[in-house]
Write a protein that holds these residues in place. Structure first.
Motif, mmCIF file in Angstrom:
data_model
loop_
_atom_site.group_PDB
_atom_site.id
_atom_site.type_symbol
_atom_site.label_atom_id
_atom_site.label_comp_id
_atom_site.label_asym_id
_atom_site.label_seq_id
_atom_site.Cartn_x
_atom_site.Cartn_y
_atom_site.Cartn_z
ATOM 1 N N VAL A 40 -5.362 5.657 1.908
ATOM 2 C CA VAL A 40 -4.402 4.498 1.535
ATOM 3 C C VAL A 40 -4.983 3.942 0.027
ATOM 4 O O VAL A 40 -6.001 3.744 -0.190
ATOM 5 C CB VAL A 40 -4.727 3.568 2.546
ATOM 6 N N GLU A 76 5.200 4.254 1.169
ATOM 7 C CA GLU A 76 4.989 3.122 0.173
ATOM 8 C C GLU A 76 5.799 1.897 0.789
ATOM 9 O O GLU A 76 6.696 2.029 1.261
ATOM 10 C CB GLU A 76 5.383 3.306 -1.414
ATOM 11 N N ALA A 131 2.433 2.701 7.781
ATOM 12 C CA ALA A 131 1.076 3.327 7.687
ATOM 13 C C ALA A 131 1.223 4.508 8.208
ATOM 14 O O ALA A 131 1.979 4.796 9.037
ATOM 15 C CB ALA A 131 0.115 2.327 8.350
ATOM 16 N N ILE A 132 0.014 5.464 8.005
ATOM 17 C CA ILE A 132 -0.049 6.687 8.684
ATOM 18 C C ILE A 132 -1.299 6.699 9.223
ATOM 19 O O ILE A 132 -2.426 6.488 8.628
ATOM 20 C CB ILE A 132 0.083 7.768 7.557
ATOM 21 N N ALA A 175 0.757 -1.295 -0.061
ATOM 22 C CA ALA A 175 0.039 -0.032 -0.048
ATOM 23 C C ALA A 175 0.763 1.115 -0.012
ATOM 24 O O ALA A 175 1.824 1.296 0.330
ATOM 25 C CB ALA A 175 -0.986 0.046 1.232
ATOM 26 N N ARG A 176 0.152 2.433 -0.416
ATOM 27 C CA ARG A 176 0.983 3.629 -0.316
ATOM 28 C C ARG A 176 -0.297 4.515 0.674
ATOM 29 O O ARG A 176 -1.480 4.421 0.393
ATOM 30 C CB ARG A 176 0.496 4.391 -1.637
ATOM 31 N N ASN A 177 0.243 4.993 1.646
ATOM 32 C CA ASN A 177 -0.336 5.761 2.548
ATOM 33 C C ASN A 177 0.066 7.393 2.316
ATOM 34 O O ASN A 177 1.179 7.620 2.233
ATOM 35 C CB ASN A 177 0.022 5.568 3.969
ATOM 36 N N THR A 178 -0.947 8.229 1.845
ATOM 37 C CA THR A 178 -0.544 9.564 1.576
ATOM 38 C C THR A 178 -1.308 10.518 2.461
ATOM 39 O O THR A 178 -2.603 10.138 2.674
ATOM 40 C CB THR A 178 -1.101 9.916 0.325
ATOM 41 N N ALA A 218 -5.632 10.246 5.889
ATOM 42 C CA ALA A 218 -4.628 9.683 5.203
ATOM 43 C C ALA A 218 -5.377 8.870 4.194
ATOM 44 O O ALA A 218 -6.364 8.358 4.507
ATOM 45 C CB ALA A 218 -3.794 8.865 6.049
#
Length: 189
Positions: free
Chosen positions: A169, A154, A161-162, A56-59, A167
């Motif tokens: 995901v 990432e 994680a955030i 996963a990508r956490n933004t 956030a």
């Protein structure tokens, strides 16, 4: 659960001890904390979430002072990106995992940029010195809530994680996963 194992240090080959401990981490659940320190100074630590996660990508859009408090868990397989600073932190064999917040990660980045900027200054590299000073100014402004930035983690193993309602995901594609470093270090036990 607590467990201790021995392995050879990847730096000096001496025997070193690793401690393995399970803990319940708020927001993330049960995790295995692994740490080892060798007499030569080599250190290794990792946090592995024991639940199966997808890559996963956490933004997180960091726009307020409150956003700086968002909890961050970065496993040794997590890549951190802050595009507005031009910073990518990729895992390597000696990557540490940690639980912090966005501001704490910015402090880590600031320490590295300060060191690199002082080295550039000593080498009379004006371009690198200027670039470092610009990044430090942006970090200082971000820590005051005056410079918005995007904080991205990432993780091809899904262990970073955030923890913030803000956030976002998203799953990583196979192509994105293939481009990421994992930082995995194989130890002979």
């Amino acid at each position: 659960m607590n467990l201790t194992t021995n392995a050879n240090c990847p730096v000096c080959s001496a025997q070193m001890q690793f401690s393995w401990e399970t803990q319940d981490i708020p927001y993330f659940g049960e995790a295995m904390l692994i740490s080892g320190v060798c007499e030569c100074g080599f250190r290794h630590s990792d946090t592995i979430l024991l639940t199966q996660k997808e890559p996963a990508r956490n933004t997180l859009a960091v726009q307020t002072l409150e956003d700086l408090n968002a909890r961050v868990i970065r496993s040794s397989s997590g890549t951190i990106r802050v595009p507005e600073l031009g910073v990518d932190i990729e895992p390597g064999h000696a990557s540490d995992s940690y639980v912090s917040n966005v501001e704490g990660v910015l402090e880590r980045i600031e320490e590295i940029v300060c060191f690199a900027t002082s080295q550039a200054r000593a080498a009379d590299n004006q371009e690198s010195t200027k670039r470092g000073e610009e990044i430090l100014e942006k970090i200082a402004a971000a820590r005051k809530g005056e410079f918005p930035l995007t904080f991205i983690i990432e993780d091809p193993l899904g262990n970073s994680a955030i923890a913030s309602e803000k956030a976002v995901v998203t799953p990583l594609t196979d192509e994105e996963i293939a481009r990421l470093q994992t930082g995995i270090m194989l130890l002979e036990v």
